[in-house]
Design a protein around this motif. Structure first.
Motif, mmCIF file in Angstrom:
data_model
loop_
_atom_site.group_PDB
_atom_site.id
_atom_site.type_symbol
_atom_site.label_atom_id
_atom_site.label_comp_id
_atom_site.label_asym_id
_atom_site.label_seq_id
_atom_site.Cartn_x
_atom_site.Cartn_y
_atom_site.Cartn_z
ATOM 1 N N UNK A 162 36.646 39.684 44.495
ATOM 2 C CA UNK A 162 35.329 39.756 43.877
ATOM 3 C C UNK A 162 35.321 39.015 42.539
ATOM 4 N N UNK A 163 36.314 39.281 41.705
ATOM 5 C CA UNK A 163 36.359 38.664 40.378
ATOM 6 C C UNK A 163 36.648 37.173 40.460
ATOM 7 N N UNK A 164 37.498 36.775 41.384
ATOM 8 C CA UNK A 164 37.761 35.342 41.545
ATOM 9 C C UNK A 164 36.516 34.607 42.022
ATOM 10 N N UNK A 165 35.665 35.274 42.796
ATOM 11 C CA UNK A 165 34.406 34.653 43.227
ATOM 12 C C UNK A 165 33.448 34.474 42.054
ATOM 13 N N UNK A 166 33.720 35.186 40.952
ATOM 14 C CA UNK A 166 32.919 35.060 39.718
ATOM 15 C C UNK A 166 33.630 34.176 38.690
ATOM 16 N N UNK A 167 34.623 33.415 39.150
ATOM 17 C CA UNK A 167 35.348 32.436 38.329
ATOM 18 C C UNK A 167 36.284 33.030 37.282
ATOM 19 N N UNK A 168 36.808 34.211 37.550
ATOM 20 C CA UNK A 168 37.864 34.762 36.715
ATOM 21 C C UNK A 168 39.204 34.424 37.366
ATOM 22 N N UNK A 169 40.231 34.274 36.557
ATOM 23 C CA UNK A 169 41.589 34.130 37.065
ATOM 24 C C UNK A 169 42.205 35.521 36.987
ATOM 25 N N UNK A 170 42.623 36.056 38.131
ATOM 26 C CA UNK A 170 43.061 37.449 38.203
ATOM 27 C C UNK A 170 44.532 37.531 38.596
ATOM 28 N N UNK A 218 42.157 37.857 33.733
ATOM 29 C CA UNK A 218 42.106 39.306 33.864
ATOM 30 C C UNK A 218 43.418 39.790 34.466
ATOM 31 N N UNK A 219 43.970 40.826 33.874
ATOM 32 C CA UNK A 219 45.096 41.539 34.469
ATOM 33 C C UNK A 219 44.517 42.801 35.086
ATOM 34 N N UNK A 220 44.765 42.990 36.372
ATOM 35 C CA UNK A 220 44.244 44.132 37.114
ATOM 36 C C UNK A 220 45.409 44.995 37.582
ATOM 37 N N UNK A 221 45.467 46.227 37.082
ATOM 38 C CA UNK A 221 46.517 47.170 37.472
ATOM 39 C C UNK A 221 45.907 48.291 38.293
ATOM 40 N N UNK A 222 46.391 48.428 39.524
ATOM 41 C CA UNK A 222 45.982 49.554 40.359
ATOM 42 C C UNK A 222 47.020 49.728 41.451
ATOM 43 N N UNK A 223 47.434 50.968 41.674
ATOM 44 C CA UNK A 223 48.433 51.214 42.711
ATOM 45 C C UNK A 223 47.832 51.203 44.112
ATOM 46 N N UNK A 224 46.510 51.176 44.231
ATOM 47 C CA UNK A 224 45.837 51.047 45.521
ATOM 48 C C UNK A 224 45.702 49.552 45.818
ATOM 49 N N UNK A 225 46.626 49.023 46.629
ATOM 50 C CA UNK A 225 46.673 47.569 46.854
ATOM 51 C C UNK A 225 45.421 47.047 47.541
ATOM 52 N N UNK A 226 44.795 47.853 48.413
ATOM 53 C CA UNK A 226 43.564 47.401 49.073
ATOM 54 C C UNK A 226 42.433 47.251 48.057
ATOM 55 N N UNK A 227 42.295 48.228 47.177
ATOM 56 C CA UNK A 227 41.267 48.148 46.140
ATOM 57 C C UNK A 227 41.546 46.978 45.205
ATOM 58 N N UNK A 228 42.798 46.831 44.802
ATOM 59 C CA UNK A 228 43.157 45.733 43.892
ATOM 60 C C UNK A 228 42.826 44.381 44.523
ATOM 61 N N UNK A 229 43.126 44.220 45.790
ATOM 62 C CA UNK A 229 42.849 42.942 46.470
ATOM 63 C C UNK A 229 41.347 42.696 46.569
ATOM 64 N N UNK A 230 40.583 43.747 46.867
ATOM 65 C CA UNK A 230 39.117 43.604 46.946
ATOM 66 C C UNK A 230 38.532 43.211 45.591
ATOM 67 N N UNK A 231 38.977 43.899 44.536
ATOM 68 C CA UNK A 231 38.477 43.578 43.196
ATOM 69 C C UNK A 231 38.911 42.174 42.778
ATOM 70 N N UNK A 232 40.125 41.786 43.130
ATOM 71 C CA UNK A 232 40.603 40.442 42.792
ATOM 72 C C UNK A 232 39.719 39.380 43.444
#
Length: 142
Positions: free
Chosen positions: A37-45, A21-35
């Motif tokens: 979360x997704x890595x805990x579901x076995x996605x490579x972010x 997954x490529x995750x683009x967001x200028x809100x670094x806190x949100x991006x880190x939280x989503x990353x």
């Protein structure tokens, strides 16, 4: 019971393949939280905080899903989408847009025109995972 030969074994299940997954967001806190979360579901972010950084990542690799914020400085989500569609058209169907700007005429018109999948912030975990699954199904990258 005889051991099956390798030609008799079923192919590796695609469900076990790790999706990128490529995750683009200028809100670094949100991006880190989503990353996380997704890595805990076995996605490579892979994350990028703007369209230019995202475009550099796209040029290096094909991602299974691109989660893209709509309003970012420099290159907003719609311009990033159009750039990706031009350089790697096969990835245009892998977008999931996120935005906190429901009702913004420019955002709404773009999302409607390309018939995009979109989540509105705040993003709920279960909804995000469900939408990623939908993108994977639609793009054939299950």
């Amino acid at each position: 019971m005889p051991v099956p030969s390798t030609s008799e074994l079923p192919p590796a299940t695609s469900e076990l393949e790790i999706k990128s997954i490529l995750l683009l967001d200028d809100d670094s806190d949100l991006a880190e939280s989503l990353k996380e979360l997704l890595e805990s579901r076995n996605f490579v972010v892979t994350t990028a905080n703007d369209g230019a950084g995202g475009l550099r990542e796209v040029m290096q690799m094909d991602f299974d899903v691109i989660i893209c914020d709509m309003l970012m400085p420099g290159m907003p989500g719609d311009m990033f989408y159009l750039a990706v569609k031009k350089v790697k058209p096969q990835m245009a169907g892998r977008f999931l847009f996120i935005t906190g700007h429901r009702g913004n005429p420019r955002v709404d018109e773009f999302l409607e025109r390309i018939d995009a999948l979109v989540l509105f912030k705040p993003v709920l975990t279960d909804e995000l995972v469900r939408m990623i699954s939908l993108v994977l199904k639609q793009s054939g990258a299950r």
